[in-house]
Motif scaffolding. Structure first.
Motif: not given
Length: 330
Positions: A195-206
């Protein structure tokens, strides 16, 4: 099976999800995830594609190039791939060599070859980049006399690879993942991480090669803008590639969030997020139905697809807000 010289795991078949139904092109899920599903199914006799796609984070990811180049699905930080498999519950032996590591290329290739042979002798199926085409596939055998691996490409057919071509084919990067067995990660912990990955990716954190490529929620706008430009003219190549790949991903995101809600004790916000991803799935299904057809798409069809992509983005934004809300409540 012999320990040296030659071996082929004849029983390995390219994975097909028997639960998805005919309307969703699950065969077009990201090739790394399909390769992992193929390996796990061969090694363990069964596999849950919803869990693997979701817990690894791949169900929530999207990348788009400003001109819709298919390279978007491989221009990112590859280390997140094997880390996703580990989060889903398996230990891995990962071998890589990137563009800037040419000085150690042969050393890395030999180490990977030894690991591949050892894995195959143990009945494990290595996942490898650039099998047949610049996508992930699986290695199913080796032949020292022919100096060649037997392999299965993303289309499900054979694609032999010479030993010397490992990491040296069309796009000369090496990525080999060997799934060794189950690890000890707790299922609840795995869900929370995803779930944290989903949020991070959505916000361009990768990491990504921006601005030509965009990921997360902004990727939808990049995709829509590209279709609108094509409505004014230009070559319409592989338009169905993005549509099929991301429709399959969001299909699994929807199903995974329903599973995640159960794992976490009936989390209503995650059920709500799943409902919003069902909306994303529906919009992308409509896009796929337009773009999958042969021949040129009309300007109106391309503009309608762009409109649908923006609607999908709006629903996904709502889903991500639900996930954020759940995580903030912990």
């Amino acid at each position: 099976m012999t320990q040296t010289g030659r071996l082929h795991l004849d029983s390995v078949k390219w994975y097909q999800d028997p639960t998805a139904g005919g309307s969703i092109p699950t065969c077009c899920l990201h090739s790394y995830t399909l390769s992992v599903l193929t390996a796990l199914n061969a090694q363990e006799g069964e596999v849950d594609p919803v869990w693997v796609a979701g817990a690894s984070g791949m169900a929530f990811r999207i990348w788009a190039h400003q001109d819709l180049c298919p390279s978007a699905t491989s221009v990112f930080d590859w280390s997140l791939l094997h880390r996703g498999v580990e989060n889903a519950g398996w230990s891995v032996d990962y071998h890589s060599r990137l563009w800037h590591e040419e000085s150690v290329a042969e050393q890395r290739r030999k180490a990977a070859h030894e690991a591949i042979v050892k894995a195959l002798n143990a009945g494990r199926v290595p996942v490898c980049w650039d099998i047949g085409v610049p996508e992930w596939g699986v290695i199913t055998g080796y032949d020292d006399e022919a100096q060649e691996y037997a392999a299965i490409a993303v289309w499900g057919g054979p694609a032999p690879l010479k030993y010397e071509q490992l990491g040296r084919r069309e796009l000369p990067i090496m990525s080999v993942t060997i799934i060794e067995g189950r690890n000890s990660i707790d299922r609840r912990e795995a869900v929370l991480n995803s779930l944290k990955t989903a949020v991070k990716h959505a916000g361009q954190g990768e990491w990504l090669e921006r601005p030509a490529y965009q990921d997360g929620l902004p990727a939808y706008e990049t995709w829509a803008n590209a279709l609108e430009r094509l409505a004014e003219g230009g070559e319409q190549n592989m338009l169905n590639y993005y549509a099929a790949t991301y429709l399959a991903a969001r299909h699994y995101a929807k199903r995974y969030l329903r599973l995640a809600a159960e794992v976490l004790g009936g989390a209503k916000q995650l059920s709500g997020a799943a409902d919003f991803y069902a909306e994303v799935e529906q919009r992308l299904t409509e896009v796929y139905q337009i773009l999958r057809q042969d021949g040129q798409r009309s300007a109106d069809e391309l503009k309608q697809s762009a409109k649908l992509l923006r609607a999908a983005k709006a629903s996904e934004q709502k889903a991500i807000e639900q996930i954020k809300g759940y995580l903030a409540s912990l």
